[in-house]
Design a protein around this motif. Sequence first.
Motif, PDB file in Angstrom:
ATOM      1  N   VAL A 113       0.846  -1.183   0.000  1.00 55.91           N
ATOM      2  CA  VAL A 113       0.000   0.000   0.000  1.00 55.91           C
ATOM      3  C   VAL A 113       0.892   1.248   0.000  1.00 55.91           C
ATOM      4  CG1 VAL A 113      -1.799   1.245   1.264  1.00 55.91           C
ATOM      5  CG2 VAL A 113      -1.778  -1.254   1.283  1.00 55.91           C
ATOM      6  N   LEU A 114       0.567   2.214  -0.848  1.00 51.20           N
ATOM      7  CA  LEU A 114       1.278   3.488  -0.885  1.00 51.20           C
ATOM      8  C   LEU A 114       0.393   4.549  -0.251  1.00 51.20           C
ATOM      9  CD1 LEU A 114       3.722   5.197  -1.800  1.00 51.20           C
ATOM     10  CD2 LEU A 114       2.467   5.632  -3.919  1.00 51.20           C
ATOM     11  N   VAL A 115       0.921   5.210   0.773  1.00 51.62           N
ATOM     12  CA  VAL A 115       0.203   6.267   1.476  1.00 51.62           C
ATOM     13  C   VAL A 115       0.957   7.568   1.232  1.00 51.62           C
ATOM     14  CG1 VAL A 115      -0.778   6.956   3.691  1.00 51.62           C
ATOM     15  CG2 VAL A 115      -0.339   4.554   3.245  1.00 51.62           C
ATOM     16  N   ILE A 116       0.228   8.633   0.864  1.00 55.24           N
ATOM     17  CA  ILE A 116       0.871   9.916   0.592  1.00 55.24           C
ATOM     18  C   ILE A 116       0.285  10.996   1.494  1.00 55.24           C
ATOM     19  CG2 ILE A 116       1.446   9.341  -1.790  1.00 55.24           C
ATOM     20  CD1 ILE A 116      -0.925  11.098  -2.659  1.00 55.24           C
ATOM     21  N   ASP A 117       1.092  12.005   1.754  1.00 49.61           N
ATOM     22  CA  ASP A 117       0.663  13.145   2.556  1.00 49.61           C
ATOM     23  C   ASP A 117      -0.022  14.143   1.627  1.00 49.61           C
ATOM     24  OD1 ASP A 117       0.313  14.998   4.557  1.00 49.61           O
ATOM     25  OD2 ASP A 117       2.427  15.541   4.717  1.00 49.61           O
ATOM     26  N   THR A 118      -1.308  14.376   1.880  1.00 52.44           N
ATOM     27  CA  THR A 118      -2.077  15.325   1.075  1.00 52.44           C
ATOM     28  C   THR A 118      -2.388  16.544   1.931  1.00 52.44           C
ATOM     29  OG1 THR A 118      -4.228  14.444   1.722  1.00 52.44           O
ATOM     30  CG2 THR A 118      -3.159  13.401  -0.172  1.00 52.44           C
ATOM     31  N   ASP A 119      -3.092  17.484   1.357  1.00 50.93           N
ATOM     32  CA  ASP A 119      -3.479  18.685   2.100  1.00 50.93           C
ATOM     33  C   ASP A 119      -4.433  18.370   3.242  1.00 50.93           C
ATOM     34  OD1 ASP A 119      -1.946  20.233   0.419  1.00 50.93           O
ATOM     35  OD2 ASP A 119      -3.605  20.683  -0.929  1.00 50.93           O
ATOM     36  N   VAL A 120      -5.101  17.220   3.164  1.00 53.05           N
ATOM     37  CA  VAL A 120      -6.091  16.861   4.183  1.00 53.05           C
ATOM     38  C   VAL A 120      -5.641  15.685   5.046  1.00 53.05           C
ATOM     39  CG1 VAL A 120      -8.064  17.797   2.918  1.00 53.05           C
ATOM     40  CG2 VAL A 120      -7.335  15.447   2.505  1.00 53.05           C
ATOM     41  N   GLY A 121      -4.373  15.335   4.981  1.00 54.24           N
ATOM     42  CA  GLY A 121      -3.840  14.240   5.789  1.00 54.24           C
ATOM     43  C   GLY A 121      -3.286  13.129   4.917  1.00 54.24           C
ATOM     44  N   TRP A 122      -2.908  12.033   5.558  1.00 55.43           N
ATOM     45  CA  TRP A 122      -2.334  10.881   4.860  1.00 55.43           C
ATOM     46  C   TRP A 122      -3.460  10.059   4.241  1.00 55.43           C
ATOM     47  CZ3 TRP A 122       2.840  10.024   4.209  1.00 55.43           C
ATOM     48  CH2 TRP A 122       3.696  10.848   4.934  1.00 55.43           C
ATOM     49  N   ARG A 123      -3.300   9.746   2.940  1.00 62.35           N
ATOM     50  CA  ARG A 123      -4.319   9.005   2.207  1.00 62.35           C
ATOM     51  C   ARG A 123      -3.650   7.931   1.355  1.00 62.35           C
ATOM     52  NH1 ARG A 123      -6.880  11.556   5.374  1.00 62.35           N
ATOM     53  NH2 ARG A 123      -8.554  13.020   4.968  1.00 62.35           N
ATOM     54  N   VAL A 124      -4.360   6.831   1.137  1.00 64.05           N
ATOM     55  CA  VAL A 124      -3.872   5.754   0.277  1.00 64.05           C
ATOM     56  C   VAL A 124      -4.076   6.170  -1.174  1.00 64.05           C
ATOM     57  CG1 VAL A 124      -4.266   3.366  -0.447  1.00 64.05           C
ATOM     58  CG2 VAL A 124      -4.259   3.961   1.987  1.00 64.05           C
ATOM     59  N   SER A 125      -3.016   6.035  -1.979  1.00 60.61           N
ATOM     60  CA  SER A 125      -3.116   6.408  -3.392  1.00 60.61           C
ATOM     61  C   SER A 125      -2.915   5.215  -4.321  1.00 60.61           C
ATOM     62  CB  SER A 125      -2.090   7.486  -3.736  1.00 60.61           C
ATOM     63  OG  SER A 125      -0.796   6.961  -3.670  1.00 60.61           O
ATOM     64  N   ARG A 126      -2.566   4.049  -3.753  1.00 67.83           N
ATOM     65  CA  ARG A 126      -2.356   2.870  -4.593  1.00 67.83           C
ATOM     66  C   ARG A 126      -2.215   1.641  -3.704  1.00 67.83           C
ATOM     67  NH1 ARG A 126       3.167   2.969  -6.784  1.00 67.83           N
ATOM     68  NH2 ARG A 126       3.611   1.559  -5.123  1.00 67.83           N
ATOM     69  N   TYR A 127      -2.611   0.503  -4.226  1.00 62.72           N
ATOM     70  CA  TYR A 127      -2.282  -0.764  -3.589  1.00 62.72           C
ATOM     71  C   TYR A 127      -2.103  -1.802  -4.667  1.00 62.72           C
ATOM     72  CZ  TYR A 127      -6.619  -3.365  -4.356  1.00 62.72           C
ATOM     73  OH  TYR A 127      -7.641  -4.057  -4.929  1.00 62.72           O
TER      74      TYR A 127
END
Length: 185
Positions: free
Chosen positions: A168-182
């Motif tokens: 799972v890839l988690v990225i830091d976005t403007d609204v917090g950490w979100r999953v962007s791929r698995y």
Amino acid sequence: MFWQWPLRSPGRLAFTVVVLGALVFGLVYLGGSVGGGNTGGGGVTGGGQGDRWDSGGSGVSATPTPTRLPPVAPLTPEQLPVDQAAPQALEAARVWTSAWVNHPEGTTAQQWLAGLRPYTTDEFLGVLAGVDPANVPASRVTGPVVPTRASPKSVEVTVPTDTVRLKVLVIDTDVGWRVSRYERE
């Protein structure tokens, strides 16, 4: 119709492409010669160093002055030791994976997506909208989230389930950490 003629055989199409290429090349070459571009070949020759673009003699030379561009930052993200992975990223991956495996019989795609929405990027949510939760093979998480790569703005983790191990890839976005791929390992 003229545009249909080249499409009737591969030979005609090749001939048309060659003729059009020669035409374009000729126009570009002729345009450079007539337009005053001195290529060192047989083009139109002008005066010497004092040629001007304008006839008013405002001091603008025909030779453009090259500009220097600022240095480009490296494109590879800074790597961190995996033990320095952001705890918020690990928690987002844990909660997301728990929501991913949560699909009791009768769960609709909308219900399943609603559980994933708070922990998923908008772009990836669009991809997941095409998934039927009945096709998700796992039904429970069987171990801890383990970081495998970390940087200041992204963390890749593995999460074991009862049937597959997820990457799972988690990225830091403007609204917090979100999953962007698995993907399945």
